[in-house]
Design a protein around this motif. Structure first.
Motif, PDB file in Angstrom:
ATOM      1  N   GLU A  11      47.746  44.023  25.686  1.00  0.00           N
ATOM      2  CA  GLU A  11      49.168  44.026  25.999  1.00  0.00           C
ATOM      3  C   GLU A  11      49.466  45.098  27.045  1.00  0.00           C
ATOM      4  N   GLY A  12      50.202  44.703  28.060  1.00  0.00           N
ATOM      5  CA  GLY A  12      50.556  45.654  29.109  1.00  0.00           C
ATOM      6  C   GLY A  12      51.206  44.934  30.266  1.00  0.00           C
ATOM      7  N   PRO A  13      51.793  45.667  31.196  1.00  0.00           N
ATOM      8  CA  PRO A  13      52.448  45.040  32.344  1.00  0.00           C
ATOM      9  C   PRO A  13      51.442  44.356  33.267  1.00  0.00           C
ATOM     10  N   GLU A  14      51.677  43.093  33.529  1.00  0.00           N
ATOM     11  CA  GLU A  14      50.805  42.343  34.433  1.00  0.00           C
ATOM     12  C   GLU A  14      51.111  42.727  35.876  1.00  0.00           C
ATOM     13  N   GLY A  15      50.062  42.887  36.670  1.00  0.00           N
ATOM     14  CA  GLY A  15      50.259  43.159  38.087  1.00  0.00           C
ATOM     15  C   GLY A  15      50.141  44.614  38.474  1.00  0.00           C
ATOM     16  N   LEU A  16      49.887  45.507  37.500  1.00  0.00           N
ATOM     17  CA  LEU A  16      49.683  46.925  37.793  1.00  0.00           C
ATOM     18  C   LEU A  16      48.218  47.277  37.569  1.00  0.00           C
ATOM     19  N   ALA A  17      47.661  48.095  38.442  1.00  0.00           N
ATOM     20  CA  ALA A  17      46.238  48.404  38.381  1.00  0.00           C
ATOM     21  C   ALA A  17      45.894  49.343  37.221  1.00  0.00           C
ATOM     22  N   GLY A  18      46.738  50.336  36.957  1.00  0.00           N
ATOM     23  CA  GLY A  18      46.423  51.369  35.979  1.00  0.00           C
ATOM     24  C   GLY A  18      46.026  50.855  34.605  1.00  0.00           C
ATOM     25  N   PRO A  19      46.840  50.016  33.969  1.00  0.00           N
ATOM     26  CA  PRO A  19      46.491  49.517  32.638  1.00  0.00           C
ATOM     27  C   PRO A  19      45.190  48.718  32.622  1.00  0.00           C
ATOM     28  N   VAL A  20      44.912  47.999  33.698  1.00  0.00           N
ATOM     29  CA  VAL A  20      43.678  47.213  33.763  1.00  0.00           C
ATOM     30  C   VAL A  20      42.470  48.143  33.883  1.00  0.00           C
ATOM     31  N   ILE A  21      42.595  49.187  34.696  1.00  0.00           N
ATOM     32  CA  ILE A  21      41.507  50.153  34.845  1.00  0.00           C
ATOM     33  C   ILE A  21      41.192  50.810  33.510  1.00  0.00           C
ATOM     34  N   ASP A  22      42.232  51.184  32.772  1.00  0.00           N
ATOM     35  CA  ASP A  22      42.015  51.820  31.467  1.00  0.00           C
ATOM     36  C   ASP A  22      41.356  50.860  30.484  1.00  0.00           C
ATOM     37  N   THR A  23      41.744  49.591  30.529  1.00  0.00           N
ATOM     38  CA  THR A  23      41.160  48.597  29.626  1.00  0.00           C
ATOM     39  C   THR A  23      39.689  48.379  29.947  1.00  0.00           C
ATOM     40  N   ASP A  40      32.885  52.043  28.436  1.00  0.00           N
ATOM     41  CA  ASP A  40      32.479  53.195  27.629  1.00  0.00           C
ATOM     42  C   ASP A  40      31.648  52.766  26.417  1.00  0.00           C
ATOM     43  N   GLY A  41      31.816  51.508  26.005  1.00  0.00           N
ATOM     44  CA  GLY A  41      31.056  51.009  24.869  1.00  0.00           C
ATOM     45  C   GLY A  41      29.595  50.779  25.177  1.00  0.00           C
ATOM     46  N   GLY A  42      29.217  50.810  26.457  1.00  0.00           N
ATOM     47  CA  GLY A  42      27.819  50.706  26.850  1.00  0.00           C
ATOM     48  C   GLY A  42      27.261  49.300  26.896  1.00  0.00           C
ATOM     49  N   MET A  71      22.224  45.176  28.760  1.00  0.00           N
ATOM     50  CA  MET A  71      23.543  45.110  29.412  1.00  0.00           C
ATOM     51  C   MET A  71      23.591  43.925  30.376  1.00  0.00           C
ATOM     52  N   SER A  72      23.287  42.739  29.866  1.00  0.00           N
ATOM     53  CA  SER A  72      23.244  41.563  30.733  1.00  0.00           C
ATOM     54  C   SER A  72      24.562  40.799  30.768  1.00  0.00           C
ATOM     55  N   ASN A  73      25.537  41.217  29.939  1.00  0.00           N
ATOM     56  CA  ASN A  73      26.852  40.582  29.985  1.00  0.00           C
ATOM     57  C   ASN A  73      27.654  41.136  31.155  1.00  0.00           C
TER      58      ASN A  73
END
Length: 324
Positions: free
Chosen positions: A66-78, A84-86, A1-3
């Protein structure tokens, strides 16, 4: 996990300066870990060619969602989906309120350690170690992480440095947005008052503090800056910004910007440690204050004890006469 994952904030065809600094810093750190820096861009209709330009700052791959820029929620989910992929252990964010919000939410989401207001990051024994000033920047706190780590920089802490890398590979990603991420919408985006003030690039700064007495007192600073001409600007302390006397974009100090002009003229500024850390690297510091015991005199190259309301106009006249 060095990336390492890094967030690149985008708006109207350009990437945020602090985000570019974070990409460059993540690239440096990932290189020392034997990995790569991968950027995440969340927005609507962002061109692949634009996303690929992050390769110039060291990102080898860009995940585009794709998602609204400037909102925290979509970025956190991304970010959460990618973690989660490890493949990742660390995420890096540039300074700013959005970075703080995303970083804190992501830390809770993936059960990671988080450090904010970071000014330096090093690789020690194959792991990232973050440094954060504490106690009014009089001491440095060192953060290590048991497992995953979220690093959020102080504004302008990471240098925007082009690495000369090739265009990054762009990969589209779709994250299943959580219910809470879909509850907020951007109704309108307002321009920050004074957003056009560029104090970081100025070679001469005339900074005002509470000693000016009122908002109108900044007219004295404006007049002097105009007299200097060229690459000159007016700056302010947190106290006067909080009072509404001057725009936040011009604030210097621990919660503002860090500057290093050739000349820093402080008018009516006491010189508290929180302000000092933002301007102490100035080449020449001149202070005007009626209090002979003001802390700012301790680190000024030239100190003038007197009434700034009398001194600033005379100084402005002298500068005009000299240039004329």
């Amino acid at each position: 996990m060095s990336n390492i994952l890094v967030y690149a904030l985008h708006y109207e065809g350009a990437f945020n300066k602090n985000s570019l600094g974070a990409v460059a810093e993540a690239s440096r750190l990932a290189g020392e870990l034997g990995g790569e820096a991968h950027a995440v861009v969340v927005g609507e209709g962002i061109a692949d060619d634009l996303a690929a330009t992050l390769g110039s700052y060291g990102a080898t791959k860009v995940y585009k969602a794709e998602g609204p820029e400037g909102l925290a929620g979509p970025v956190i989910d991304t970010f959460g989906k990618l973690f989660d992929g490890g493949e990742y252990q660390y995420a890096v964010f540039g300074g700013g309120l959005l970075g703080f919000e995303i970083g804190a939410g992501l830390a809770a989401r993936i059960d990671a350690g988080v450090t904010m207001e970071v000014t330096g990051v090093n690789v020690v024994d194959g792991k990232l170690v973050a440094e954060r000033p504490i106690l009014g920047d009089s001491s440095i706190s060192t953060s290590r992480y048991k497992d995953k780590g979220i690093i959020i920089a102080r504004l302008n802490a990471f240098e925007v440095k082009e690495t000369g890398g090739a265009a990054a590979t762009v990969e589209n990603i779709t994250a299943d947005l959580s219910p809470q991420a879909q509850q907020a919408n951007i109704v309108t985006r307002g321009e920050q008052r004074g957003a056009d003030v560029d104090i970081e690039g100025a070679s001469i700064l005339v900074a005002g503090g509470r000693g000016l007495g009122k908002a109108e007192g900044f007219e004295l600073c404006d007049d002097l800056a105009k007299a200097f001409g060229g690459n000159s600007a007016v700056a302010a302390t947190r106290a006067v910004v909080d009072a509404g006397w001057y725009p936040y974009a011009a604030q210097i100090g621990q919660t503002g910007k860090t500057v290093a002009p050739k000349l820093y003229l402080a008018a009516g500024i006491s010189g508290a440690i929180q302000h000092k850390v933002g301007m102490q690297s100035s080449e020449n510091i001149v202070a005007i204050n009626k209090d002979a015991n003001a802390p700012i005199f301790e680190f000024s190259d030239l100190g003038i004890v007197g009434d700034l309301n009398k001194i600033l106009p005379k100084l402005t006249e002298a500068v005009k006469a000299r240039k004329g």
